[in-house]
Structure formats: C-alpha cells, structure tokens
Design a protein around this motif. Structure first.
Motif, PDB file in Angstrom:
ATOM      1  N   VAL A 224       0.862  -1.127   0.064  1.00 44.86           N
ATOM      2  CA  VAL A 224       0.073  -0.016  -0.021  1.00 44.86           C
ATOM      3  C   VAL A 224       0.774   1.272  -0.114  1.00 44.86           C
ATOM      4  CG1 VAL A 224      -1.958   1.152   1.133  1.00 44.86           C
ATOM      5  CG2 VAL A 224      -1.836  -1.281   1.327  1.00 44.86           C
ATOM      6  N   PRO A 225       0.592   2.113  -1.060  1.00 40.46           N
ATOM      7  CA  PRO A 225       1.458   3.201  -1.023  1.00 40.46           C
ATOM      8  C   PRO A 225       1.322   4.156   0.191  1.00 40.46           C
ATOM      9  CG  PRO A 225       0.298   3.001  -3.013  1.00 40.46           C
ATOM     10  CD  PRO A 225      -0.044   1.899  -2.178  1.00 40.46           C
ATOM     11  N   LYS A 226       2.420   4.726   0.499  1.00 33.64           N
ATOM     12  CA  LYS A 226       2.322   5.972   1.745  1.00 33.64           C
ATOM     13  C   LYS A 226       1.187   7.066   1.455  1.00 33.64           C
ATOM     14  CE  LYS A 226       7.083   5.404   3.702  1.00 33.64           C
ATOM     15  NZ  LYS A 226       8.297   5.893   3.698  1.00 33.64           N
ATOM     16  N   ASN A 227       0.550   7.223   2.540  1.00 32.00           N
ATOM     17  CA  ASN A 227      -0.302   8.454   2.340  1.00 32.00           C
ATOM     18  C   ASN A 227      -1.748   8.024   1.580  1.00 32.00           C
ATOM     19  OD1 ASN A 227       1.683  10.174   3.992  1.00 32.00           O
ATOM     20  ND2 ASN A 227       2.688  10.526   2.100  1.00 32.00           N
ATOM     21  N   VAL A 228      -1.933   6.821   1.207  1.00 34.10           N
ATOM     22  CA  VAL A 228      -2.996   6.712   0.479  1.00 34.10           C
ATOM     23  C   VAL A 228      -4.192   6.981   0.914  1.00 34.10           C
ATOM     24  CG1 VAL A 228      -3.519   4.297   0.937  1.00 34.10           C
ATOM     25  CG2 VAL A 228      -4.050   5.095  -1.494  1.00 34.10           C
ATOM     26  N   THR A 229      -4.194   7.062   2.392  1.00 37.05           N
ATOM     27  CA  THR A 229      -5.604   7.283   3.241  1.00 37.05           C
ATOM     28  C   THR A 229      -5.553   8.781   3.706  1.00 37.05           C
ATOM     29  OG1 THR A 229      -4.147   6.611   5.381  1.00 37.05           O
ATOM     30  CG2 THR A 229      -5.582   4.960   4.068  1.00 37.05           C
ATOM     31  N   GLY A 230      -4.586   9.501   3.091  1.00 34.84           N
ATOM     32  CA  GLY A 230      -4.673  10.934   3.723  1.00 34.84           C
ATOM     33  C   GLY A 230      -5.782  11.854   2.861  1.00 34.84           C
ATOM     34  N   ARG A 231      -5.996  11.531   1.536  1.00 38.89           N
ATOM     35  CA  ARG A 231      -7.223  12.197   0.853  1.00 38.89           C
ATOM     36  C   ARG A 231      -8.191  11.450   0.073  1.00 38.89           C
ATOM     37  NH1 ARG A 231      -5.761  15.110  -3.311  1.00 38.89           N
ATOM     38  NH2 ARG A 231      -3.663  13.891  -3.715  1.00 38.89           N
ATOM     39  N   ILE A 232      -9.361  12.026  -0.113  1.00 38.19           N
ATOM     40  CA  ILE A 232     -10.455  11.257  -0.645  1.00 38.19           C
ATOM     41  C   ILE A 232     -10.088  10.677  -2.082  1.00 38.19           C
ATOM     42  CG2 ILE A 232     -12.785  11.569  -1.784  1.00 38.19           C
ATOM     43  CD1 ILE A 232     -13.472  13.673   0.456  1.00 38.19           C
ATOM     44  N   VAL A 233      -9.660  11.398  -2.846  1.00 38.63           N
ATOM     45  CA  VAL A 233      -9.408  11.030  -4.157  1.00 38.63           C
ATOM     46  C   VAL A 233      -8.234   9.629  -4.375  1.00 38.63           C
ATOM     47  CG1 VAL A 233      -8.331  11.446  -6.594  1.00 38.63           C
ATOM     48  CG2 VAL A 233      -9.900  13.201  -5.307  1.00 38.63           C
ATOM     49  N   PRO A 234      -6.959  10.040  -3.755  1.00 41.60           N
ATOM     50  CA  PRO A 234      -6.194   8.696  -3.668  1.00 41.60           C
ATOM     51  C   PRO A 234      -6.763   7.365  -3.126  1.00 41.60           C
ATOM     52  CG  PRO A 234      -5.283  10.481  -2.432  1.00 41.60           C
ATOM     53  CD  PRO A 234      -6.502  11.052  -3.123  1.00 41.60           C
ATOM     54  N   LEU A 235      -7.380   7.819  -2.028  1.00 44.79           N
ATOM     55  CA  LEU A 235      -8.115   6.457  -1.372  1.00 44.79           C
ATOM     56  C   LEU A 235      -9.224   5.816  -2.084  1.00 44.79           C
ATOM     57  CD1 LEU A 235      -8.238   4.859   1.055  1.00 44.79           C
ATOM     58  CD2 LEU A 235     -10.032   6.357   2.255  1.00 44.79           C
ATOM     59  N   CYS A 236      -9.829   6.710  -2.912  1.00 44.77           N
ATOM     60  CA  CYS A 236     -10.982   6.181  -3.787  1.00 44.77           C
ATOM     61  C   CYS A 236     -10.260   5.385  -4.809  1.00 44.77           C
ATOM     62  CB  CYS A 236     -11.732   7.433  -4.357  1.00 44.77           C
ATOM     63  SG  CYS A 236     -13.226   7.834  -3.393  1.00 44.77           S
ATOM     64  N   GLU A 237      -9.249   5.967  -5.237  1.00 43.97           N
ATOM     65  CA  GLU A 237      -8.501   5.340  -6.607  1.00 43.97           C
ATOM     66  C   GLU A 237      -8.023   4.082  -6.016  1.00 43.97           C
ATOM     67  OE1 GLU A 237      -7.350   6.506  -9.641  1.00 43.97           O
ATOM     68  OE2 GLU A 237      -7.747   8.665  -9.526  1.00 43.97           O
ATOM     69  N   PHE A 238      -7.332   3.876  -4.914  1.00 46.53           N
ATOM     70  CA  PHE A 238      -6.929   2.736  -4.509  1.00 46.53           C
ATOM     71  C   PHE A 238      -7.943   1.700  -4.081  1.00 46.53           C
ATOM     72  CE2 PHE A 238      -5.277  -0.276  -1.027  1.00 46.53           C
ATOM     73  CZ  PHE A 238      -4.369  -0.663  -1.765  1.00 46.53           C
ATOM     74  N   LEU A 239      -9.027   1.870  -3.698  1.00 40.91           N
ATOM     75  CA  LEU A 239     -10.110   0.990  -3.490  1.00 40.91           C
ATOM     76  C   LEU A 239     -10.697   0.564  -4.875  1.00 40.91           C
ATOM     77  CD1 LEU A 239     -12.027   3.039  -0.659  1.00 40.91           C
ATOM     78  CD2 LEU A 239     -11.119   0.883  -0.445  1.00 40.91           C
ATOM     79  N   LEU A 240     -10.806   1.435  -5.814  1.00 35.93           N
ATOM     80  CA  LEU A 240     -11.268   1.055  -6.874  1.00 35.93           C
ATOM     81  C   LEU A 240     -10.556   0.129  -7.812  1.00 35.93           C
ATOM     82  CD1 LEU A 240     -13.479   1.346  -9.223  1.00 35.93           C
ATOM     83  CD2 LEU A 240     -12.157   3.485  -9.826  1.00 35.93           C
ATOM     84  N   ASP A 241      -9.085   0.083  -7.470  1.00 32.16           N
ATOM     85  CA  ASP A 241      -8.119  -0.700  -7.984  1.00 32.16           C
ATOM     86  C   ASP A 241      -8.521  -2.175  -7.583  1.00 32.16           C
ATOM     87  OD1 ASP A 241      -6.649   0.749  -9.909  1.00 32.16           O
ATOM     88  OD2 ASP A 241      -5.197   1.374  -8.751  1.00 32.16           O
ATOM     89  N   CYS A 242      -8.339  -2.004  -6.338  1.00 32.95           N
ATOM     90  CA  CYS A 242      -8.504  -3.358  -5.234  1.00 32.95           C
ATOM     91  C   CYS A 242      -9.866  -4.233  -5.863  1.00 32.95           C
ATOM     92  CB  CYS A 242      -8.909  -3.098  -3.749  1.00 32.95           C
ATOM     93  SG  CYS A 242      -7.201  -2.760  -3.179  1.00 32.95           S
TER      94      CYS A 242
END
Length: 276
Positions: A224-242
């Motif tokens: 899991v990339p660092k700071n992925v949970t810091g903002r809405i957009v990157p967190l959504c991006e990561f969840l979508l990939d999963c």
C-alpha cells in the motif's frame, strides 16, 4: 452535423444513443491522435507510443459500437460540451508528461463515460434505451479496468521509494473514506458536501458488508503506497483498483458481480470528489 441540445444523458431513441456512443469514442480518438502527434513533434516517441496504444483501444471500442449498429446508420451528432478532457496534456511541457499520466488521463475519461451512461440509464424514456445505456456502462467499466491495469504497470515502472509493504484492510480503508467524506465542510461546498456525506454512508455500508462476508485476497493490499489514506481521491483510486482486481480474479459470477457493484459505487464517489 446536428448538435445535441437536450441534457447530454437524455436519449430520445436508440438511434440517438448509438450515434452518441460512437461520437464519444471518436472524440477520444481525435484527442489521442492530437496528443500522439504532439509527442512525436516534441521528440517523445515513448509517449507517442502510449497514445497510439490508446488510439487502438478506442478504435476497438468503436468497432463494438458499429457491430451493435448493424445495418443502421444514424446521423452523427456532437455534444455542446465535449466529454473528452486531455487535462492540459496538449499544452503542458512534454518533459512533465509520463506514461503514468497518459494512462491516468485515459482512466479518468473512461470513468467519466461510465458515469455518463449510468445517468443515461437512470433517465431513459424506455426499457430498451435503459438496457442499452446499462450495457454501455458495463462496457465502460471494462475499459476502466483495462486502463487501470496499464496505469498500475506504468506506475510500478516509475515508482519511487515512497511506498511501504504494510498490508491493507479493505473495511478499514472504507471506514477511513467515510471519515474523510464526512469532514468536507458543508458551508464551503453546500449541496456537494451533502452528496459526499451520502457517499460516506455508502462507504460505511461497504465496510460492514465486507466484514460480514470478506472478499478474496488481492495483492494490491500487500503493498500500500504511503499517504494513500490521507485524501479522498487517492483513497478512492486505491479502493477502485482493489475492487476491479478482485472482480477480475473472481471465480464465480456472483463474486464478480459483487466486486463490480462495489467498484461502480466507488467510481461515482470518486467522480463527485474530483468536482470539489
């Protein structure tokens, strides 16, 4: 070429839907052709090759629409407001562009098309048009999955030492997303904030459902990339990939359908978050 005057997602007939679907794909091709030409002129054959791949992908999409058209030949139409957005790639210094950014542009355009067709389905004046729009939405979701895989590959080619190997937990990430969405200040964004709070509730519901019936493993949660949970957009991006990865690896139709549903919900949240 007549211009579509009504709300872009309101379809009057199947001919209009198919004509619009083809126009949207052609719009993307024209955008990538322009970007590829610019990259060649700027002596960036590496990026020109990326855009050529995207052109080939979009031409394949047009081929599918043409198969659906069959013997029908509806008049081409254009939208008053283009849906394709090169996000400044046509003017930014080529040194600032990467294959990762190129695929990111493509991903966001496909996500935008997915949202468009879900609106078209919701506003369909007939069952035939609703089913056709839903089919287009499913096609776009498939395109999103393909391009996001390409983007991940591009990312890993250029990844930096700003990531760790800690394991992630999907329910925990969904709960974190809910908190971030709930913190959007209502006075600042008004109705948009209320929409995001609705997505916050959806995230909590997903977290709860995932704890009751856990999904299979995805390797994306192993790194899991660092700071992925810091903002809405990157967190959504990561969840979508999963979710898209889990859908692709699903062994049964029910598992694939469940993950695709979760992916669809996250795309809508992501789209809304980017409008902030």
């Amino acid at each position: 070429m007549p211009e579509k005057k009504t709300e872009p997602w309101t379809m009057a007939s199947m001919d209009e839907l198919l004509a619009l679907a083809r126009a949207m794909e052609q719009e993307a091709i024209d955008g990538y052709v322009s970007l590829a030409a610019r990259m060649r002129a700027e002596n960036r054959p590496d990026l020109a090759a990326v855009f050529e791949r995207l052109i080939a992908e979009e031409r394949e999409h047009i081929g599918k629409v043409d198969q659906w058209l069959g013997s029908r030949a509806p008049e081409p139409i254009t939208l008053a407001k283009p849906l394709f957005d090169d996000e400044g790639a046509g003017v930014v210094a080529p040194e600032l562009l990467t294959s990762y950014r190129a695929f990111s542009i493509a991903v966001r355009n496909e996500e935008r098309a997915f949202v468009f067709w879900t609106y078209a389905a919701a506003h369909a004046p007939s069952e035939e048009i609703r089913q056709a729009a839903e089919r287009m939405a499913r096609e776009e979701l498939s395109h999103v999955a393909t391009l996001r895989r390409e983007r991940r590959m591009a990312f890993h080619e250029m990844r930096r030492a700003d990531s760790d190997s800690r394991k992630g937990d999907l329910p925990a990430f969904e709960e974190r997303l809910s908190k971030l969405l709930s913190r959007v200040p209502a006075p600042a964004f008004g109705e948009r904030a209320e929409r995001l709070r609705g997505f916050a509730n959806e995230a909590l519901e997903r977290a709860s459902a995932l704890r009751v019936v856990p999904p299979a493993e995805t390797l994306l949660l192993q790194h899991v990339p660092k700071n992925v949970t810091g903002r809405i957009v990157p967190l959504c991006e990561f969840l979508l990939d999963c979710y898209l990865d889990l859908a692709e690896r699903g062994r049964t139709d029910s598992v694939r359908a469940r993950m695709q549903t979760l992916a669809s919900e996250v795309i809508r949240c992501l789209y809304a978050a980017r409008e902030q």
